[in-house]
Design a protein around this motif. Structure first.
Motif, PDB file in Angstrom:
ATOM      1  N   THR A  44       3.720   7.287 -12.031  1.00 26.22           N
ATOM      2  CA  THR A  44       2.947   6.879 -13.199  1.00 26.22           C
ATOM      3  C   THR A  44       2.021   7.948 -13.798  1.00 26.22           C
ATOM      4  O   THR A  44       1.698   7.841 -14.989  1.00 26.22           O
ATOM      5  N   PRO A  45       1.571   8.962 -13.052  1.00 28.97           N
ATOM      6  CA  PRO A  45       0.673   9.943 -13.684  1.00 28.97           C
ATOM      7  C   PRO A  45       1.311  10.578 -14.925  1.00 28.97           C
ATOM      8  O   PRO A  45       2.436  11.088 -14.865  1.00 28.97           O
ATOM      9  N   GLY A  46       0.583  10.525 -16.035  1.00 30.07           N
ATOM     10  CA  GLY A  46       1.107  11.082 -17.274  1.00 30.07           C
ATOM     11  C   GLY A  46       2.344  10.364 -17.783  1.00 30.07           C
ATOM     12  O   GLY A  46       3.064  10.896 -18.630  1.00 30.07           O
ATOM     13  N   ARG A  47       2.569   9.144 -17.272  1.00 29.26           N
ATOM     14  CA  ARG A  47       3.782   8.379 -17.612  1.00 29.26           C
ATOM     15  C   ARG A  47       5.019   9.257 -17.383  1.00 29.26           C
ATOM     16  O   ARG A  47       5.907   9.355 -18.224  1.00 29.26           O
ATOM     17  N   ARG A  48       5.054   9.876 -16.224  1.00 27.29           N
ATOM     18  CA  ARG A  48       6.140  10.801 -15.911  1.00 27.29           C
ATOM     19  C   ARG A  48       7.510  10.149 -16.078  1.00 27.29           C
ATOM     20  O   ARG A  48       8.449  10.781 -16.573  1.00 27.29           O
ATOM     21  N   TYR A  49       7.623   8.907 -15.659  1.00 29.06           N
ATOM     22  CA  TYR A  49       8.919   8.227 -15.741  1.00 29.06           C
ATOM     23  C   TYR A  49       9.439   8.195 -17.172  1.00 29.06           C
ATOM     24  O   TYR A  49      10.645   8.306 -17.428  1.00 29.06           O
ATOM     25  N   LEU A  50       8.529   8.044 -18.152  1.00 28.86           N
ATOM     26  CA  LEU A  50       8.947   7.999 -19.549  1.00 28.86           C
ATOM     27  C   LEU A  50       9.383   9.384 -20.021  1.00 28.86           C
ATOM     28  O   LEU A  50      10.327   9.513 -20.811  1.00 28.86           O
ATOM     29  N   GLN A  51       8.711  10.407 -19.535  1.00 27.20           N
ATOM     30  CA  GLN A  51       9.122  11.778 -19.844  1.00 27.20           C
ATOM     31  C   GLN A  51      10.530  12.048 -19.306  1.00 27.20           C
ATOM     32  O   GLN A  51      11.354  12.689 -19.964  1.00 27.20           O
ATOM     33  N   LEU A  52      10.799  11.566 -18.103  1.00 27.73           N
ATOM     34  CA  LEU A  52      12.112  11.774 -17.496  1.00 27.73           C
ATOM     35  C   LEU A  52      13.193  10.977 -18.208  1.00 27.73           C
ATOM     36  O   LEU A  52      14.364  11.384 -18.218  1.00 27.73           O
ATOM     37  N   LEU A  53      12.832   9.861 -18.800  1.00 31.27           N
ATOM     38  CA  LEU A  53      13.803   9.054 -19.531  1.00 31.27           C
ATOM     39  C   LEU A  53      14.202   9.733 -20.829  1.00 31.27           C
ATOM     40  O   LEU A  53      15.390   9.776 -21.177  1.00 31.27           O
ATOM     41  N   ASN A  54      13.237  10.290 -21.550  1.00 36.71           N
ATOM     42  CA  ASN A  54      13.505  10.857 -22.875  1.00 36.71           C
ATOM     43  C   ASN A  54      13.605  12.384 -22.882  1.00 36.71           C
ATOM     44  O   ASN A  54      14.057  12.962 -23.869  1.00 36.71           O
ATOM     45  N   THR A  55      13.141  13.034 -21.817  1.00 34.11           N
ATOM     46  CA  THR A  55      13.189  14.493 -21.591  1.00 34.11           C
ATOM     47  C   THR A  55      12.716  15.341 -22.777  1.00 34.11           C
ATOM     48  O   THR A  55      13.372  16.309 -23.153  1.00 34.11           O
ATOM     49  N   PRO A  56      11.557  15.036 -23.397  1.00 29.49           N
ATOM     50  CA  PRO A  56      11.077  15.893 -24.488  1.00 29.49           C
ATOM     51  C   PRO A  56      10.692  17.288 -24.005  1.00 29.49           C
ATOM     52  O   PRO A  56      10.715  18.251 -24.790  1.00 29.49           O
ATOM     53  N   PHE A  57      10.359  17.410 -22.737  1.00 25.68           N
ATOM     54  CA  PHE A  57       9.931  18.696 -22.175  1.00 25.68           C
ATOM     55  C   PHE A  57      11.049  19.738 -22.195  1.00 25.68           C
ATOM     56  O   PHE A  57      10.785  20.940 -22.144  1.00 25.68           O
ATOM     57  N   LEU A  58      12.297  19.305 -22.263  1.00 29.62           N
ATOM     58  CA  LEU A  58      13.405  20.259 -22.264  1.00 29.62           C
ATOM     59  C   LEU A  58      13.471  21.070 -23.560  1.00 29.62           C
ATOM     60  O   LEU A  58      14.010  22.169 -23.576  1.00 29.62           O
ATOM     61  N   SER A  59      12.915  20.521 -24.620  1.00 32.43           N
ATOM     62  CA  SER A  59      12.957  21.224 -25.907  1.00 32.43           C
ATOM     63  C   SER A  59      11.573  21.630 -26.406  1.00 32.43           C
ATOM     64  O   SER A  59      11.452  22.176 -27.506  1.00 32.43           O
ATOM     65  N   ASP A  60      10.552  21.386 -25.604  1.00 31.78           N
ATOM     66  CA  ASP A  60       9.184  21.713 -26.004  1.00 31.78           C
ATOM     67  C   ASP A  60       8.640  22.826 -25.117  1.00 31.78           C
ATOM     68  O   ASP A  60       8.290  22.590 -23.957  1.00 31.78           O
ATOM     69  N   PRO A  61       8.554  24.055 -25.638  1.00 30.95           N
ATOM     70  CA  PRO A  61       8.070  25.176 -24.826  1.00 30.95           C
ATOM     71  C   PRO A  61       6.683  24.948 -24.234  1.00 30.95           C
ATOM     72  O   PRO A  61       6.364  25.449 -23.169  1.00 30.95           O
ATOM     73  N   PRO A  98       0.786  -1.237   0.000  1.00 29.84           N
ATOM     74  CA  PRO A  98       0.000   0.000   0.000  1.00 29.84           C
ATOM     75  C   PRO A  98       0.819   1.289   0.000  1.00 29.84           C
ATOM     76  O   PRO A  98       0.536   2.207  -0.784  1.00 29.84           O
ATOM     77  N   ALA A  99       1.822   1.381   0.853  1.00 33.49           N
ATOM     78  CA  ALA A  99       2.614   2.623   0.930  1.00 33.49           C
ATOM     79  C   ALA A  99       3.390   2.856  -0.359  1.00 33.49           C
ATOM     80  O   ALA A  99       3.423   3.983  -0.890  1.00 33.49           O
ATOM     81  N   LEU A 100       4.014   1.814  -0.871  1.00 34.35           N
ATOM     82  CA  LEU A 100       4.758   1.936  -2.119  1.00 34.35           C
ATOM     83  C   LEU A 100       3.813   2.232  -3.276  1.00 34.35           C
ATOM     84  O   LEU A 100       4.107   3.075  -4.136  1.00 34.35           O
ATOM     85  N   ASN A 101       2.685   1.563  -3.316  1.00 34.72           N
ATOM     86  CA  ASN A 101       1.716   1.790  -4.383  1.00 34.72           C
ATOM     87  C   ASN A 101       1.244   3.242  -4.397  1.00 34.72           C
ATOM     88  O   ASN A 101       1.120   3.858  -5.468  1.00 34.72           O
ATOM     89  N   ALA A 102       0.993   3.794  -3.222  1.00 33.00           N
ATOM     90  CA  ALA A 102       0.560   5.192  -3.139  1.00 33.00           C
ATOM     91  C   ALA A 102       1.634   6.127  -3.683  1.00 33.00           C
ATOM     92  O   ALA A 102       1.335   7.086  -4.411  1.00 33.00           O
ATOM     93  N   ALA A 103       2.892   5.853  -3.352  1.00 29.91           N
ATOM     94  CA  ALA A 103       3.983   6.701  -3.830  1.00 29.91           C
ATOM     95  C   ALA A 103       4.147   6.591  -5.344  1.00 29.91           C
ATOM     96  O   ALA A 103       4.350   7.595  -6.040  1.00 29.91           O
ATOM     97  N   VAL A 104       4.054   5.382  -5.868  1.00 30.88           N
ATOM     98  CA  VAL A 104       4.174   5.171  -7.313  1.00 30.88           C
ATOM     99  C   VAL A 104       3.046   5.875  -8.057  1.00 30.88           C
ATOM    100  O   VAL A 104       3.270   6.566  -9.063  1.00 30.88           O
ATOM    101  N   GLU A 105       1.820   5.714  -7.557  1.00 26.04           N
ATOM    102  CA  GLU A 105       0.673   6.313  -8.245  1.00 26.04           C
ATOM    103  C   GLU A 105       0.630   7.832  -8.103  1.00 26.04           C
ATOM    104  O   GLU A 105       0.028   8.508  -8.932  1.00 26.04           O
ATOM    105  N   THR A 106       1.258   8.353  -7.082  1.00 29.66           N
ATOM    106  CA  THR A 106       1.285   9.807  -6.891  1.00 29.66           C
ATOM    107  C   THR A 106       2.385  10.472  -7.697  1.00 29.66           C
ATOM    108  O   THR A 106       2.167  11.538  -8.296  1.00 29.66           O
ATOM    109  N   TYR A 107       3.561   9.859  -7.744  1.00 23.40           N
ATOM    110  CA  TYR A 107       4.735  10.545  -8.292  1.00 23.40           C
ATOM    111  C   TYR A 107       5.314   9.949  -9.573  1.00 23.40           C
ATOM    112  O   TYR A 107       6.003  10.665 -10.314  1.00 23.40           O
TER     113      TYR A 107
END
Length: 209
Positions: free
Chosen positions: A19-36, A8-17
């Protein structure tokens, strides 16, 4: 295989920080750094979560798989949560999770001290002789970035025609390849860009934080 949905505690942390918006994938490929269109909003969300997440939640994420570790290391880096330096150094040297090492190197660069440089040197001594798996380019970029900030020359020991960095490049990429996709300048620029992004995002938070 461990499954966060059964903790439960780990699941809450994963779902909060993580998986939303597949954040981990954004951090892996960092498209946000070049997309205004993404840059400001994504950075603000990271900055807010880097302050909001607890040390216990960070420890849970750092003890899980690469998506959680990558996300946790970015949150640690943004708010400079240096209490997690030793743990991040251990995880980097253990080299058990592919991709997560990129975040560990970013966090150490963001902390910005001699101790962080030492951890990167230890990693490079251990893994530049290897080409099977690792984040050697990220570590060299982070160390070079720290040298520029601290006025040190730690990365010099790995450079030169016969240095470990050159030997790693030659072993990793065929000698007849015209375009080697990694250079020290490129690796350092990636880390510098990430650190600058974090600086701006954290400064944009309301002053009461």
């Amino acid at each position: 295989m461990r499954d966060h949905r059964h903790e439960p505690a780990l699941n809450a942390a994963v779902e909060t920080y993580v998986t939303p918006g597949r954040r981990y994938l954004q951090l892996l490929n960092t498209p946000f750094l070049s997309d205004p269109a993404q840059r400001q909003a994504f950075g603000r969300a990271l900055a807010e979560d880097s302050v909001r997440i607890t040390d216990d939640e960070l420890e849970l994420l750092l003890g899980y798989e690469w998506r959680a570790q990558l996300t946790a290391s970015w949150l640690v880096a943004f708010a400079r949560r240096a209490a997690h330096r030793e743990r991040i150094g251990e995880l980097l040297l253990a080299n058990k999770r592919i991709y997560a090492g990129r975040g560990f190197c970013f966090a150490l660069a963001r902390f910005g001290t001699e101790e962080d440089a030492r951890l990167l040197v230890d990693y490079l001594h251990a893994f530049l002789p290897r080409t099977d798996r690792g984040e050697q380019d990220s570590a060299m970029g982070a160390l070079s970035h720290l040298d520029a900030r601290l006025g040190t020359e730690h990365s010099a020991r790995f450079l030169g025609e016969t240095g470990l960095w050159s030997r790693w490049l030659h072993a990793k990429f065929p000698p007849d390849r015209a375009d080697v996709p990694v250079s020290l300048d490129q690796s350092r620029d990636v880390i510098r860009t990430q650190c600058s992004y974090a600086d701006h995002a954290m400064k944009a938070l309301p002053s009461e934080r």
